[in-house]
Scaffold this motif. Sequence first.
Motif, PDB file in Angstrom:
ATOM      1  N   VAL A  96       0.839  -1.206   0.000  1.00 14.37           N
ATOM      2  CA  VAL A  96       0.000   0.000   0.000  1.00 14.37           C
ATOM      3  C   VAL A  96       0.869   1.250   0.000  1.00 14.37           C
ATOM      4  CG1 VAL A  96      -1.536   1.390   1.463  1.00 14.37           C
ATOM      5  CG2 VAL A  96      -2.093  -0.992   0.967  1.00 14.37           C
ATOM      6  N   ALA A  97       1.927   1.254   0.802  1.00 14.23           N
ATOM      7  CA  ALA A  97       2.811   2.420   0.869  1.00 14.23           C
ATOM      8  C   ALA A  97       3.431   2.725  -0.500  1.00 14.23           C
ATOM      9  CB  ALA A  97       3.904   2.199   1.907  1.00 14.23           C
ATOM     10  N   HIS A  98       3.830   1.678  -1.229  1.00 17.06           N
ATOM     11  CA  HIS A  98       4.390   1.889  -2.569  1.00 17.06           C
ATOM     12  C   HIS A  98       3.321   2.394  -3.544  1.00 17.06           C
ATOM     13  CE1 HIS A  98       8.516   0.453  -2.187  1.00 17.06           C
ATOM     14  NE2 HIS A  98       8.076  -0.538  -1.425  1.00 17.06           N
ATOM     15  N   ILE A  99       2.114   1.845  -3.454  1.00 17.67           N
ATOM     16  CA  ILE A  99       1.035   2.314  -4.328  1.00 17.67           C
ATOM     17  C   ILE A  99       0.751   3.787  -4.077  1.00 17.67           C
ATOM     18  CG2 ILE A  99      -1.442   2.118  -4.806  1.00 17.67           C
ATOM     19  CD1 ILE A  99      -1.186  -0.908  -4.327  1.00 17.67           C
ATOM     20  N   ARG A 100       0.668   4.167  -2.825  1.00 14.89           N
ATOM     21  CA  ARG A 100       0.366   5.565  -2.491  1.00 14.89           C
ATOM     22  C   ARG A 100       1.507   6.509  -2.861  1.00 14.89           C
ATOM     23  NH1 ARG A 100      -2.623   4.652   3.409  1.00 14.89           N
ATOM     24  NH2 ARG A 100      -4.606   3.878   2.532  1.00 14.89           N
ATOM     25  N   PHE A 133      -4.364  -3.402  -3.297  1.00 15.11           N
ATOM     26  CA  PHE A 133      -5.072  -2.650  -4.326  1.00 15.11           C
ATOM     27  C   PHE A 133      -6.405  -2.132  -3.784  1.00 15.11           C
ATOM     28  CE2 PHE A 133      -8.190  -2.808  -7.831  1.00 15.11           C
ATOM     29  CZ  PHE A 133      -7.629  -1.883  -8.714  1.00 15.11           C
ATOM     30  N   GLN A 134      -7.112  -2.982  -3.053  1.00 12.46           N
ATOM     31  CA  GLN A 134      -8.404  -2.589  -2.502  1.00 12.46           C
ATOM     32  C   GLN A 134      -8.255  -1.620  -1.335  1.00 12.46           C
ATOM     33  OE1 GLN A 134      -9.815  -6.544  -1.664  1.00 12.46           O
ATOM     34  NE2 GLN A 134     -10.963  -6.675  -3.578  1.00 12.46           N
ATOM     35  N   ALA A 135      -7.175  -1.771  -0.557  1.00 10.99           N
ATOM     36  CA  ALA A 135      -7.011  -0.964   0.654  1.00 10.99           C
ATOM     37  C   ALA A 135      -6.357   0.389   0.416  1.00 10.99           C
ATOM     38  CB  ALA A 135      -6.176  -1.753   1.671  1.00 10.99           C
ATOM     39  N   ALA A 136      -5.609   0.524  -0.673  1.00 10.00           N
ATOM     40  CA  ALA A 136      -4.819   1.744  -0.881  1.00 10.00           C
ATOM     41  C   ALA A 136      -5.671   3.009  -0.930  1.00 10.00           C
ATOM     42  CB  ALA A 136      -3.993   1.616  -2.157  1.00 10.00           C
ATOM     43  N   GLY A 137      -6.930   2.885  -1.379  1.00  7.33           N
ATOM     44  CA  GLY A 137      -7.791   4.050  -1.479  1.00  7.33           C
ATOM     45  C   GLY A 137      -8.617   4.335  -0.239  1.00  7.33           C
ATOM     46  N   LEU A 138      -8.470   3.522   0.793  1.00  8.97           N
ATOM     47  CA  LEU A 138      -9.255   3.707   2.019  1.00  8.97           C
ATOM     48  C   LEU A 138      -8.532   4.670   2.963  1.00  8.97           C
ATOM     49  CD1 LEU A 138     -10.302  -0.005   2.649  1.00  8.97           C
ATOM     50  CD2 LEU A 138     -11.614   1.788   1.497  1.00  8.97           C
ATOM     51  N   GLU A 139      -9.168   5.768   3.286  1.00  7.77           N
ATOM     52  CA  GLU A 139      -8.490   6.824   4.043  1.00  7.77           C
ATOM     53  C   GLU A 139      -8.122   6.421   5.467  1.00  7.77           C
ATOM     54  OE1 GLU A 139     -12.569   9.204   5.407  1.00  7.77           O
ATOM     55  OE2 GLU A 139     -11.162  10.098   3.965  1.00  7.77           O
ATOM     56  N   ARG A 140      -8.839   5.454   6.036  1.00 12.89           N
ATOM     57  CA  ARG A 140      -8.556   5.061   7.410  1.00 12.89           C
ATOM     58  C   ARG A 140      -7.687   3.809   7.506  1.00 12.89           C
ATOM     59  NH1 ARG A 140     -14.274   6.346  10.622  1.00 12.89           N
ATOM     60  NH2 ARG A 140     -14.363   8.553   9.985  1.00 12.89           N
ATOM     61  N   PHE A 141      -7.267   3.291   6.364  1.00  9.59           N
ATOM     62  CA  PHE A 141      -6.361   2.149   6.377  1.00  9.59           C
ATOM     63  C   PHE A 141      -4.930   2.652   6.317  1.00  9.59           C
ATOM     64  CE2 PHE A 141      -3.661  -1.079   4.498  1.00  9.59           C
ATOM     65  CZ  PHE A 141      -4.010  -2.219   5.227  1.00  9.59           C
ATOM     66  N   GLU A 144      -0.398   5.998   8.138  1.00  7.75           N
ATOM     67  CA  GLU A 144       1.046   6.249   8.148  1.00  7.75           C
ATOM     68  C   GLU A 144       1.707   5.899   6.821  1.00  7.75           C
ATOM     69  OE1 GLU A 144       0.615   1.928   8.992  1.00  7.75           O
ATOM     70  OE2 GLU A 144      -0.467   3.751   9.589  1.00  7.75           O
ATOM     71  N   ALA A 145       0.981   5.179   5.944  1.00 11.09           N
ATOM     72  CA  ALA A 145       1.535   4.744   4.659  1.00 11.09           C
ATOM     73  C   ALA A 145       1.323   5.766   3.548  1.00 11.09           C
ATOM     74  CB  ALA A 145       0.920   3.404   4.258  1.00 11.09           C
ATOM     75  N   GLY A 146       0.791   6.940   3.874  1.00  9.81           N
ATOM     76  CA  GLY A 146       0.635   7.982   2.867  1.00  9.81           C
ATOM     77  C   GLY A 146      -0.817   8.302   2.560  1.00  9.81           C
ATOM     78  N   GLU A 147      -1.002   9.314   1.734  1.00 13.04           N
ATOM     79  CA  GLU A 147      -2.345   9.739   1.349  1.00 13.04           C
ATOM     80  C   GLU A 147      -3.020   8.663   0.502  1.00 13.04           C
ATOM     81  OE1 GLU A 147      -4.083  12.568   2.138  1.00 13.04           O
ATOM     82  OE2 GLU A 147      -2.458  12.842   3.592  1.00 13.04           O
ATOM     83  N   PRO A 148      -4.309   8.429   0.720  1.00 13.61           N
ATOM     84  CA  PRO A 148      -5.013   7.394  -0.043  1.00 13.61           C
ATOM     85  C   PRO A 148      -4.898   7.605  -1.552  1.00 13.61           C
ATOM     86  CG  PRO A 148      -6.385   8.186   1.750  1.00 13.61           C
ATOM     87  CD  PRO A 148      -5.194   9.115   1.681  1.00 13.61           C
TER      88      PRO A 148
END
Length: 253
Positions: A96-100, A133-141, A144-148
């Motif tokens: 997720v951090a890399h996706i963001r 992929f599913q979690a990267a756009g969730l603002e509360r997930f 610390e891994a970056g902006e959704p």
Amino acid sequence: MRVPSLLAVFAHPDDESLSAGGVLARHAAAGARTSVITATWAPETPRAAELAEALRILGAGKPRMLGYGDAGAGHSAPGRERFCQAPLDEAVRRVVAHIREFRPEVVVTHDAYGGLTGHPDHVHTHRVTLLAFQAAGLERFAPEAGEPWQPRALYLAAHPHSAMRVWGAHLASTGRAMLSVPDARITATVDVGPWLEQKVSAVLAHRTEVARGAAPGLIAGLPESDREQLLCTEWYIRHDALSAAGAQTELTV
């Protein structure tokens, strides 16, 4: 037609070149941003240097290595957990951090079989990437891994049954499994012939795998005509993040 930015997530160094090297080269040639996450092998190993050379050839930037151990190679990441044994949540958050950070429009990874051979690291990479992929756009997930950031589509690299007429002739003697999907499941069939030279060069950059007779070694020993048959087409199954059906009041098929 504008070519979208693309982030590929694969299990081992060489998977990116074998499974999606043509698409990576095609997108880079069109001016799109491309990058690759590799789940296994540590950055200080020789295979990391080979990966860096392959990505340079494909125009995919510097390696993004998670550094987990390969299920079949204990020396791949000394002192680190093997990928399939690492906490799932940890691996998902790292992807997720890399996706963001990269903010791709398209993500590419292994299909649910883990490609033709069904390697456990490939299958686990599929699971982790699908969740990320599913979690990267969730603002509360994982704030610390970056902006959704929600990529628009996930594509799964696969092989249709019809391709086995070609691939089977080369893989049958190895005794490896050949896990293909029904042709009707394929949603993108990409002609990567114009980028075949780059793709083959990237595959052969994985010299360790060439030397030990793995898939790059198979490619190295083939005449050009056979390489064209095997590598000029790439197949993908699209998995959308969001339904285009709009608001619904019940489940439909």
